[in-house]
Design a protein around this motif. Structure first.
Motif, mmCIF file in Angstrom:
data_model
loop_
_atom_site.group_PDB
_atom_site.id
_atom_site.type_symbol
_atom_site.label_atom_id
_atom_site.label_comp_id
_atom_site.label_asym_id
_atom_site.label_seq_id
_atom_site.Cartn_x
_atom_site.Cartn_y
_atom_site.Cartn_z
ATOM 1 N N GLN A 114 -11.798 -0.643 1.859
ATOM 2 C CA GLN A 114 -10.921 -1.548 2.684
ATOM 3 C C GLN A 114 -11.748 -2.555 3.150
ATOM 4 O OE1 GLN A 114 -10.495 1.530 6.051
ATOM 5 N NE2 GLN A 114 -10.582 -0.248 7.320
ATOM 6 N N THR A 134 -0.634 -3.963 5.553
ATOM 7 C CA THR A 134 -1.640 -3.620 4.610
ATOM 8 C C THR A 134 -1.259 -3.446 3.267
ATOM 9 O OG1 THR A 134 -2.479 -1.575 6.163
ATOM 10 C CG2 THR A 134 -2.907 -1.271 3.838
ATOM 11 N N GLU A 145 -2.582 -3.236 -1.322
ATOM 12 C CA GLU A 145 -3.469 -2.848 -2.000
ATOM 13 C C GLU A 145 -3.732 -3.568 -3.398
ATOM 14 O OE1 GLU A 145 -4.648 1.548 -4.379
ATOM 15 O OE2 GLU A 145 -2.871 1.286 -3.385
ATOM 16 N N PHE A 199 0.846 -1.263 0.041
ATOM 17 C CA PHE A 199 -0.086 0.212 0.013
ATOM 18 C C PHE A 199 0.958 1.350 -0.040
ATOM 19 C CE2 PHE A 199 -2.424 3.186 2.633
ATOM 20 C CZ PHE A 199 -3.167 3.709 1.543
ATOM 21 N N VAL A 222 -6.622 -2.663 0.543
ATOM 22 C CA VAL A 222 -7.193 -1.564 0.166
ATOM 23 C C VAL A 222 -7.512 -1.725 -1.144
ATOM 24 C CG1 VAL A 222 -6.635 0.709 -0.095
ATOM 25 C CG2 VAL A 222 -5.835 -0.429 1.917
#
Length: 170
Positions: free
Chosen positions: A158, A79, A81, A70, A116
Motif C-alpha cells: 500500500q 482506496t 487498486e 479496491f 493498493v
C-alpha cells in the motif's frame, strides 16, 4: 512518452496483458482475453472515470497502467487498486516505475487516500519497484491462487496518498 490510452492502443494492451496471463503469475487468470473483452474493459474504465495510460516508445505501446476501485462498498471509496504491465521485451527499463509515478500523481490530485497493489509473492522485481516508490508491505494471503501447477501467494502493498481534505460518509 506517457499518455492516455486510445482505442487504437487496445491491441498492444491486449498483447501485453495476454503475455502476462500466459507466461507469468502477474495475472491470476488462465485464458487469454479477446479484443472484445479488452474493449469492454477500456470502455468501463472511461465510463467510471478511471484513467488508462500507455507508455509509448518509437510509436509502439510498451506498457500500460490503470487503477480502479479496491472493493465495492462505499466506505472503500478513498482506496483504489492499480495495475501496471510492461511488454516482456522492455522490462527492467523503468517503464513500470514511470507509469506508476504518473498514476500516483493522478490519484493524489483526485483525493484518494490509499493505493493498493496486489503482487504475486514470487515477483521480486515488482515488489522492489513498489518499495522504491514508497509502498510498504501490508500482508500476504497464502494460497490465494493456483496456476502453473502450484499454489500462489499474493502480497499486498500500500501507498499512502494525500487523501481528501474532508472525507465524507456517503
Amino acid at each position: 512518452m506517457i499518455r492516455h490510452a486510445k482505442y487504437e492502443d487496445l491491441e498492444a494492451i491486449l498483447e501485453i496483458y495476454n503475455d502476462a496471463i500466459m507466461n507469468t503469475t502477474a495475472v491470476y487468470d488462465y485464458k487469454p482475453h479477446t479484443l472484445k473483452t479488452r474493449t469492454a474493459w477500456y470502455e468501463k474504465k472511461l465510463c467510471d472515470g478511471y484513467p488508462v495510460w500507455v507508455f509509448e516508445e518509437n510509436n509502439q505501446v510498451i506498457g500500460f497502467a490503470t487503477y480502479g476501485p479496491f472493493r465495492a462498498w462505499p466506505a472503500y471509496k478513498y482506496t483504489i487498486e492499480h495495475s501496471v504491465y510492461v511488454h516482456h521485451g522492455h522490462r527492467g527499463k523503468q517503464v513500470g516505475s514511470r507509469l506508476l509515478k504518473e498514476l500516483i500523481q493522478d490519484a493524489n490530485t483526485k483525493g484518494y487516500a490509499t493505493l493498493v497493489a496486489g503482487i504475486d509473492f514470487s515477483n521480486e522485481g515488482s515488489k522492489l519497484m513498489h518499495e522504491k516508490l514508497g509502498f510498504s508491505e501490508a500482508g500476504v494471503i497464502r494460497k490465494a491462487g493456483y496456476k502453473f501447477g502450484k499454489w500462489l501467494d499474493l502480497s499486498f502493498y500500500q501507498y499512502h496518498l494525500q487523501g481528501p481534505n474532508t472525507p465524507i460518509e456517503e
